[in-house]
Design a protein around this motif. Structure first.
Motif, short mmCIF file in Angstrom:
data_model
loop_
_atom_site.label_atom_id
_atom_site.label_comp_id
_atom_site.label_asym_id
_atom_site.label_seq_id
_atom_site.Cartn_x
_atom_site.Cartn_y
_atom_site.Cartn_z
N ARG A 40 -48.48 -21.45 25.98
CA ARG A 40 -47.34 -21.09 25.14
C ARG A 40 -47.17 -19.58 25.18
O ARG A 40 -48.07 -18.84 24.79
N PRO B 283 -46.17 -16.08 23.89
CA PRO B 283 -46.00 -15.58 22.53
C PRO B 283 -44.56 -15.15 22.22
O PRO B 283 -44.21 -14.99 21.06
N HIS B 284 -43.75 -14.97 23.25
CA HIS B 284 -42.38 -14.51 23.02
C HIS B 284 -41.49 -15.61 22.44
O HIS B 284 -41.14 -15.59 21.28
N ARG B 285 -41.18 -16.61 23.25
CA ARG B 285 -40.32 -17.69 22.77
C ARG B 285 -40.87 -19.06 23.16
O ARG B 285 -40.11 -20.02 23.30
N GLY B 286 -42.21 -19.14 23.30
CA GLY B 286 -42.86 -20.44 23.40
C GLY B 286 -42.79 -21.15 24.74
O GLY B 286 -43.21 -22.29 24.85
N MET B 287 -42.27 -20.49 25.77
CA MET B 287 -42.22 -21.16 27.08
C MET B 287 -43.64 -21.44 27.56
O MET B 287 -44.56 -20.66 27.34
N ARG B 288 -43.81 -22.58 28.22
CA ARG B 288 -45.14 -22.92 28.72
C ARG B 288 -45.56 -21.96 29.83
O ARG B 288 -44.83 -21.77 30.80
N ILE C 202 -42.06 -17.46 33.04
CA ILE C 202 -40.88 -17.71 33.86
C ILE C 202 -39.57 -17.44 33.11
O ILE C 202 -38.54 -17.17 33.72
N TYR C 203 -39.61 -17.45 31.77
CA TYR C 203 -38.36 -17.41 31.01
C TYR C 203 -37.74 -16.01 30.99
O TYR C 203 -36.58 -15.84 31.37
N HIS C 204 -38.51 -15.02 30.54
CA HIS C 204 -37.99 -13.66 30.51
C HIS C 204 -38.86 -12.68 31.27
O HIS C 204 -38.69 -11.47 31.14
N ARG D 185 -33.04 -24.13 19.62
CA ARG D 185 -33.52 -23.58 20.89
C ARG D 185 -32.35 -23.44 21.86
O ARG D 185 -32.27 -22.49 22.63
N GLU E 262 -30.21 -20.41 20.82
CA GLU E 262 -30.87 -19.16 21.18
C GLU E 262 -30.82 -18.88 22.67
O GLU E 262 -30.63 -17.75 23.10
N ASN E 263 -30.98 -19.93 23.45
CA ASN E 263 -30.91 -19.77 24.90
C ASN E 263 -29.52 -19.27 25.30
O ASN E 263 -29.37 -18.42 26.17
N HIS F 256 -32.85 -13.60 29.91
CA HIS F 256 -33.36 -14.59 30.87
C HIS F 256 -32.48 -14.69 32.13
O HIS F 256 -32.85 -15.36 33.08
N ILE G 67 -33.85 -16.88 35.27
CA ILE G 67 -33.48 -18.29 35.33
C ILE G 67 -32.17 -18.50 36.10
O ILE G 67 -31.98 -19.53 36.74
N VAL H 238 -34.37 -26.97 32.09
CA VAL H 238 -35.79 -27.01 32.47
C VAL H 238 -36.61 -26.15 31.50
O VAL H 238 -37.69 -26.53 31.06
N ILE H 239 -36.06 -24.99 31.17
CA ILE H 239 -36.73 -24.11 30.21
C ILE H 239 -36.77 -24.76 28.83
O ILE H 239 -37.81 -24.89 28.21
N ASN I 263 -39.28 -27.25 27.90
CA ASN I 263 -40.68 -26.87 28.05
C ASN I 263 -41.08 -25.71 27.16
O ASN I 263 -42.06 -25.03 27.43
N GLN I 264 -40.32 -25.49 26.09
CA GLN I 264 -40.76 -24.53 25.08
C GLN I 264 -41.62 -25.27 24.08
O GLN I 264 -41.36 -26.42 23.74
N ARG I 265 -42.68 -24.61 23.60
CA ARG I 265 -43.59 -25.21 22.63
C ARG I 265 -43.71 -24.31 21.41
O ARG I 265 -43.96 -23.14 21.56
N GLU J 282 -43.66 -16.35 16.85
CA GLU J 282 -43.07 -15.99 18.14
C GLU J 282 -42.58 -14.55 18.00
O GLU J 282 -41.89 -14.22 17.04
#
Ligand code: FES
Ligand SMILES: [Fe+2]
Lengths: 223, 291
Positions: free
Chosen positions: A48, A50-55, A69-71, B109, B112-113, B119, B123, B243-244, B247-249, B260
């Motif tokens: 996870r 810490p920024h926006r939870g992306m795996r 991968i997100y930002h 989510r 926000e995206n 991104h 992305i 896809v993003i 897969n956010q948790r 966060e």
């Protein structure tokens, strides 16, 4: 996460974690990212960002940083964020740090301890040398059932089965072969087994061992 | 799936289908906030929406509005009207609905995206952002109290191929607007005409806390591209985001700013989360388990 038991669990074969890769693993329902820089040891992190939870298991490795991968935030091997591409001139605050767990490689297996500051000792089955990775299998049964099955399965002419606190089992075969299993509870009904072996002619018996493991999986799931 | 009891969420208008999705004289079932509903269409623009109770008893009729290519309804008492988006009424605009896309995450989510420029380079590489131009310049956010909306203004980002119509890279000017917890839109400058903006919306149908349908109506200034091309462009972008998003948790949105960690580029997300927190919305929000 401090509620986790203080114990070391094998979460993969060291050799399976390729250089410059990040990989998802689940331990006790907790999503982890196992990653390795272009060289160096395997790291075990919470999966996870810490920024926006992306795996972070979707991340990519550059040198010895893992990038989300997100930002594109880049994390050093100690977890510290060292680059935020949206603000190239900003030194990321010290507070931005990926959550990492202790990781040790022993017997060709990557071990971690989710309790963090754990004091438990790593499973000890003697010297680290001579162990060859066999393979990992994934069984659709709880860990307790898998542990039980390790006691009774026919690995050849078994002389001894030694458990180590539930997370590892050593099976001694009379021909001089030793098979070490790390038991990784994935979720309530799923378990991973990581097997390494050592002893005479181990290299030539890898294929046979892999077949036996496949049979082991089938046997447990049939029962 | 249980129906939410969160009146803050229930009192919002949400989309439940796009115009044309229900055939004339036909009927369609769907879900909002865990509640099964049924949509029937008796005439061109005449829809009826009612709840479908689990026990088979007769349902309750819900308010309906049709706008922006969507059918909107609400389970509660709507506190705010549907937003006014003037661009959709301009005669030379290409107005298209794009249909809906399913995404398994919380509605916030998705919002926000959509608000997020940081991104683009990662992305939507070589389309909405370039790998070597990742900087997000400072922009302003405001809570417009008269309409109770969150706006982000003076946003700029370098884009190699900002829209279907662009042939070269450009500094794109963006204005973002959050009209409700479940709807967001942007205005971006048009390649051929600096005085006008494309308007692109996302209206979200929350089926459950982590299950959404996203509708993307847009009003575009573009004389040349075919409607199919415009839709293709938007959808291919959206599929990269999906896809993003999945897969956010956690999938639920954490409002605790220490869980966060944002940076300056996230000013719009920060403003959005504060606003959600202040309205005390609970549906789809992550509550950290007590240790
Ligand atoms: S979520 Fe990882 S960099 Fe933003
Ligand atoms: Fe995107």
């Amino acid at each position: 996460m401090s509620l986790e038991q203080d114990r070391w669990t094998g979460v993969g074969l060291d050799r399976q974690v390729q250089a410059a890769s990040s990989n998802p693993v689940i331990l006790d329902g907790q999503a982890l990212a196992l990653w390795r820089g272009e060289d160096g040891p395997v790291r075990v992190w919470e999966d996870r960002c810490p920024h926006r939870g992306m795996r972070l298991s979707f991340g990519f490795v550059r040198g010895d940083t893992l990038r989300c991968i997100y930002h594109g935030w880049a994390y050093r091997t100690d977890g510290q964020c060292v680059e935020i591409p949206a603000h190239p001139d900003l030194a990321p605050p010290k507070t931005i740090c990926a959550n990492s767990y202790p990781a040790e490689s022993r017997y060709g297996i990557v071990w971690t301890n989710l309790s963090g500051a754990g004091s438990a000792a790593l499973p000890d089955f003697g010297a680290d040398e001579g162990w060859e990775p066999v393979r990992s299998i994934y069984v659709d049964r709880p860990a307790s059932v898998v542990r039980e099955a390790l006691h009774s399965f026919d690995f050849g002419d078994v002389s001894e089965v030694r458990m180590n606190g539930g997370s590892a089992a050593l099976v001694r075969v009379r021909s001089g072969l030793e098979i070490l299993f790390a038991v990784q509870p994935v979720s309530d009904g799923k378990t991973a087994l990581h097997a390494v072996a050592k002893g005479q002619g181990v290299a030539g018996r890898r294929a046979d061992l892999a077949r036996r493991l496949e049979r082991l999986r089938a046997t447990i799931e049939r029962a | 799936m249980a129906v939410t009891t969160d009146s803050v969420a229930l009192n919002e208008w949400v989309p439940c289908g796009w115009l044309g999705q229900v055939p004339l004289g036909g009927q369609m079932d769907t879900v909002i906030f865990g509640q099964k509903i049924s949509i029937t269409r008796s005439d061109d623009d005449c829809y009826r929406v009612e709840t479908l109770p689990e026990d088979g008893s007769s349902g309750r009729q819900l308010p309906v509005q049709t706008r922006y290519c969507c059918i909107f309804t609400t389970l509660g008492e709507a506190k705010r009207p549907l937003p006014e988006i003037a661009e959709f009424d301009e005669p030379d605009r290409r107005v298209t609905g794009c249909g809906s896309v399913g995404v398994n995450t919380s509605p916030y989510r998705l919002v926000e995206n959509f608000l997020d420029m940081a991104h683009f380079s990662f992305i939507h590489t070589d389309i909405l952002g370039a790998p070597d131009r990742t900087e997000v310049l400072a922009y302003k956010t405001e809570h417009r109290k008269d309409v109770d909306e969150i706006w982000a203004i003076d946003c700029t980002f370098y884009q190699p191929a900002a829209s279907k119509a662009s042939a070269t890279g450009q500094m794109t000017q963006y204005v973002y607007r959050v009209m409700s917890p479940f709807s967001v839109m942007l205005y971006k400058n048009v390649h051929c005409d600096p005085t006008r903006n494309d308007a692109i919306c996302v209206f979200i149908q929350p089926k459950g806390e982590t299950e959404c349908l996203a509708y993307m109506p847009m009003a575009i200034v573009d004389e040349n591209s075919s409607t199919a091309d415009l839709i293709d462009f938007q959808q291919s972008i959206f599929l990269q985001d999906r896809v993003i998003l999945e897969n956010q948790r956690p999938a639920l949105l954490p409002l605790d700013p220490t869980y966060e960690l944002p940076t300056r580029a996230d000013a719009s997300s920060i403003a959005y989360r504060r606003w959600l927190k202040a309205m005390n919305i609970k549906f789809g929000i992550y509550e950290k388990q007590a240790a």
